[in-house]
Design a protein around this motif. Sequence first.
Motif, PDB file in Angstrom:
ATOM      1  N   ALA A 154     -11.163  17.337   1.730  1.00  0.00           N
ATOM      2  CA  ALA A 154     -10.392  17.756   0.237  1.00  0.00           C
ATOM      3  C   ALA A 154      -9.497  17.460  -0.321  1.00  0.00           C
ATOM      4  N   THR A 155      -8.194  17.344  -0.083  1.00  0.00           N
ATOM      5  CA  THR A 155      -7.197  16.817  -0.101  1.00  0.00           C
ATOM      6  C   THR A 155      -7.100  15.370  -0.411  1.00  0.00           C
ATOM      7  N   ARG A 156      -8.181  14.578  -0.147  1.00  0.00           N
ATOM      8  CA  ARG A 156      -8.227  12.565  -0.343  1.00  0.00           C
ATOM      9  C   ARG A 156      -8.842  12.388  -1.782  1.00  0.00           C
ATOM     10  N   PRO A 157      -8.051  11.849  -2.455  1.00  0.00           N
ATOM     11  CA  PRO A 157      -8.444  11.210  -3.284  1.00  0.00           C
ATOM     12  C   PRO A 157      -9.894  11.538  -3.782  1.00  0.00           C
ATOM     13  N   ASP A 158     -10.084  11.737  -5.093  1.00  0.00           N
ATOM     14  CA  ASP A 158     -12.030  11.970  -5.277  1.00  0.00           C
ATOM     15  C   ASP A 158     -12.757  10.415  -4.669  1.00  0.00           C
ATOM     16  N   HIS A 159     -11.679   9.184  -4.857  1.00  0.00           N
ATOM     17  CA  HIS A 159     -12.779   8.373  -5.035  1.00  0.00           C
ATOM     18  C   HIS A 159     -13.209   8.259  -3.839  1.00  0.00           C
ATOM     19  N   ARG A 160     -12.396   9.042  -2.323  1.00  0.00           N
ATOM     20  CA  ARG A 160     -12.776   8.046  -1.403  1.00  0.00           C
ATOM     21  C   ARG A 160     -13.214   9.851  -0.634  1.00  0.00           C
ATOM     22  N   ARG A 161     -13.303  10.757  -1.244  1.00  0.00           N
ATOM     23  CA  ARG A 161     -14.373  11.825  -0.778  1.00  0.00           C
ATOM     24  C   ARG A 161     -15.556  11.431  -0.633  1.00  0.00           C
ATOM     25  N   ASP A 162     -16.077  10.708  -1.139  1.00  0.00           N
ATOM     26  CA  ASP A 162     -17.513  10.637  -0.756  1.00  0.00           C
ATOM     27  C   ASP A 162     -17.446   9.919   0.254  1.00  0.00           C
ATOM     28  N   ILE A 163     -16.563   9.056   0.749  1.00  0.00           N
ATOM     29  CA  ILE A 163     -16.664   7.654   1.931  1.00  0.00           C
ATOM     30  C   ILE A 163     -17.130   8.955   3.010  1.00  0.00           C
ATOM     31  N   TRP A 164     -15.608   9.665   3.127  1.00  0.00           N
ATOM     32  CA  TRP A 164     -15.925  10.449   4.388  1.00  0.00           C
ATOM     33  C   TRP A 164     -16.567  11.755   4.544  1.00  0.00           C
ATOM     34  N   LEU A 165     -17.288  11.801   3.520  1.00  0.00           N
ATOM     35  CA  LEU A 165     -18.478  13.137   3.486  1.00  0.00           C
ATOM     36  C   LEU A 165     -19.462  12.084   4.339  1.00  0.00           C
ATOM     37  N   PHE A 166     -19.885  10.908   3.389  1.00  0.00           N
ATOM     38  CA  PHE A 166     -21.167   9.963   4.046  1.00  0.00           C
ATOM     39  C   PHE A 166     -21.165   9.538   5.462  1.00  0.00           C
ATOM     40  N   LEU A 167     -19.921   9.897   6.002  1.00  0.00           N
ATOM     41  CA  LEU A 167     -19.440   8.924   7.253  1.00  0.00           C
ATOM     42  C   LEU A 167     -19.935  10.853   8.167  1.00  0.00           C
ATOM     43  N   ILE A 168     -19.151  11.504   7.506  1.00  0.00           N
ATOM     44  CA  ILE A 168     -19.791  13.029   8.340  1.00  0.00           C
ATOM     45  C   ILE A 168     -22.072  13.277   8.274  1.00  0.00           C
ATOM     46  N   THR A 169     -22.305  12.785   7.476  1.00  0.00           N
ATOM     47  CA  THR A 169     -23.637  13.255   7.694  1.00  0.00           C
ATOM     48  C   THR A 169     -24.426  11.728   7.789  1.00  0.00           C
ATOM     49  N   ILE A 170     -23.607  11.016   8.766  1.00  0.00           N
ATOM     50  CA  ILE A 170     -24.788  10.110   9.321  1.00  0.00           C
ATOM     51  C   ILE A 170     -25.198  10.724  10.563  1.00  0.00           C
ATOM     52  N   PRO A 171     -24.765  11.328  11.352  1.00  0.00           N
ATOM     53  CA  PRO A 171     -25.570  12.921  12.639  1.00  0.00           C
ATOM     54  C   PRO A 171     -26.706  12.826  12.389  1.00  0.00           C
ATOM     55  N   PHE A 172     -27.118  13.005  11.351  1.00  0.00           N
ATOM     56  CA  PHE A 172     -28.656  13.929  10.964  1.00  0.00           C
ATOM     57  C   PHE A 172     -29.343  12.501  10.267  1.00  0.00           C
ATOM     58  N   TRP A 173     -28.917  10.931  10.110  1.00  0.00           N
ATOM     59  CA  TRP A 173     -29.937   9.979   9.924  1.00  0.00           C
ATOM     60  C   TRP A 173     -30.292   9.629  11.229  1.00  0.00           C
ATOM     61  N   THR A 174     -30.157  10.460  12.497  1.00  0.00           N
ATOM     62  CA  THR A 174     -30.325  10.109  13.289  1.00  0.00           C
ATOM     63  C   THR A 174     -31.971  11.312  14.075  1.00  0.00           C
ATOM     64  N   ASN A 175     -32.779  10.537  14.288  1.00  0.00           N
ATOM     65  CA  ASN A 175     -33.297  12.244  15.511  1.00  0.00           C
ATOM     66  C   ASN A 175     -31.905  13.225  17.040  1.00  0.00           C
ATOM     67  N   LEU A 176     -32.198  14.298  16.417  1.00  0.00           N
ATOM     68  CA  LEU A 176     -32.446  15.002  17.776  1.00  0.00           C
ATOM     69  C   LEU A 176     -31.676  14.966  18.474  1.00  0.00           C
ATOM     70  N   LEU A 177     -33.301  14.245  19.387  1.00  0.00           N
ATOM     71  CA  LEU A 177     -33.187  14.131  20.481  1.00  0.00           C
ATOM     72  C   LEU A 177     -32.367  12.791  21.577  1.00  0.00           C
ATOM     73  N   ILE A 178     -32.175  11.836  20.610  1.00  0.00           N
ATOM     74  CA  ILE A 178     -31.480  10.450  21.027  1.00  0.00           C
ATOM     75  C   ILE A 178     -30.413  10.513  20.350  1.00  0.00           C
ATOM     76  N   ARG A 179     -29.696  11.842  19.432  1.00  0.00           N
ATOM     77  CA  ARG A 179     -28.522  12.020  20.079  1.00  0.00           C
ATOM     78  C   ARG A 179     -27.864  13.269  20.784  1.00  0.00           C
ATOM     79  N   THR A 180     -28.546  13.446  21.336  1.00  0.00           N
ATOM     80  CA  THR A 180     -28.576  14.387  22.485  1.00  0.00           C
ATOM     81  C   THR A 180     -28.579  13.379  23.822  1.00  0.00           C
ATOM     82  N   PHE A 181     -29.584  12.140  23.985  1.00  0.00           N
ATOM     83  CA  PHE A 181     -29.155  11.376  24.679  1.00  0.00           C
ATOM     84  C   PHE A 181     -27.986  10.410  24.588  1.00  0.00           C
TER      85      PHE A 181
END
Length: 306
Positions: free
Chosen positions: A114-141
């Motif tokens: 939240a304290t990053r510049p506006d043009h960099r927040r989307d990059i950090w949010l993108f990195l946070i949401t990357i795990p949702f692209w992978t199946n839960l079972l794969i992340r558990t393994f």
Amino acid sequence: MGTAKEVAEQAERDDIRLRWLLSAPALLIVFLAALGPLLIVVVYSFLTPGNYGDVKWQFSTDAWVSVLFERDVFDDTLSFATAYLSIFWRSVSLSLATTVLTLILGFPTAYFIATRPDHRRDIWLFLITIPFWTNLLIRTFAMQEVLRNDGIINSALQLLGITDHPVQLMYTNFAVLAGMVYVFLPLMVLPLYASMEKIDFRLVEAGYDLYATRFEVLRRIIIPLVTPGIVAGSILVFIPSLGAYVTPRVLGGGTNLMIGNLIELQFGQGRNWPLGAALSITLMVIVMVALLFYVRNTTRSDGAHG
């Protein structure tokens, strides 16, 4: 010909009738897809278990009694079902610990984004949401590869000379907790970030100008402003972690069961569908209590801010 008031009332009634007609298909789908199966589970919880995993259409409350009590095979006396109670306690305690740890890790993460510049927040949010692209079972393994005897943690400990032999991390409560924290951390970060990005950080600067310490600024300014995000994130983490099945099954083995695993055993190997249904309803009641807590706190927060 009626008066203008009667015409307006008739138009309002027609509008309401049209809305109900347009909503009827959606309401029917909700009833059949949600309330229908729930009603079946409730009915099954009051029946007698069959011989081959089905149910006998004979009314019985034994399943509900078995949720908390177990019957002695010799004198037919009742005593607390310590095995089930320990599983319930493990589920609740691990879920609470998961919520607390994700809050501890997610709060500074969300604040950083939240304290990053506006043009960099989307990059950090993108990195946070990357795990949702992978199946839960794969992340558990993937967590299994980190925690097992020849995994990353034990290899690093032995390489640094901290331990001579692998530390048993797999198939423990610690493994289940670590796996759930990893899986559910984004669910905590995102609501916290949504609250923090709305903060007017001039208030924080004003706090420093009034000689407040960092801790006082955090306690008196930041935390009250992001309380809705904390409550929402806590509910989003607590509810799915309470009913988690895959992570405890893979990382906890057969000795660290949670409620979801217990329910699956009753519908599978245990062949006791009424007990599984009663346990499912019990879990749903716990979740509903958590949701009521969420609604109550968010209502108070909205009223205070209003």
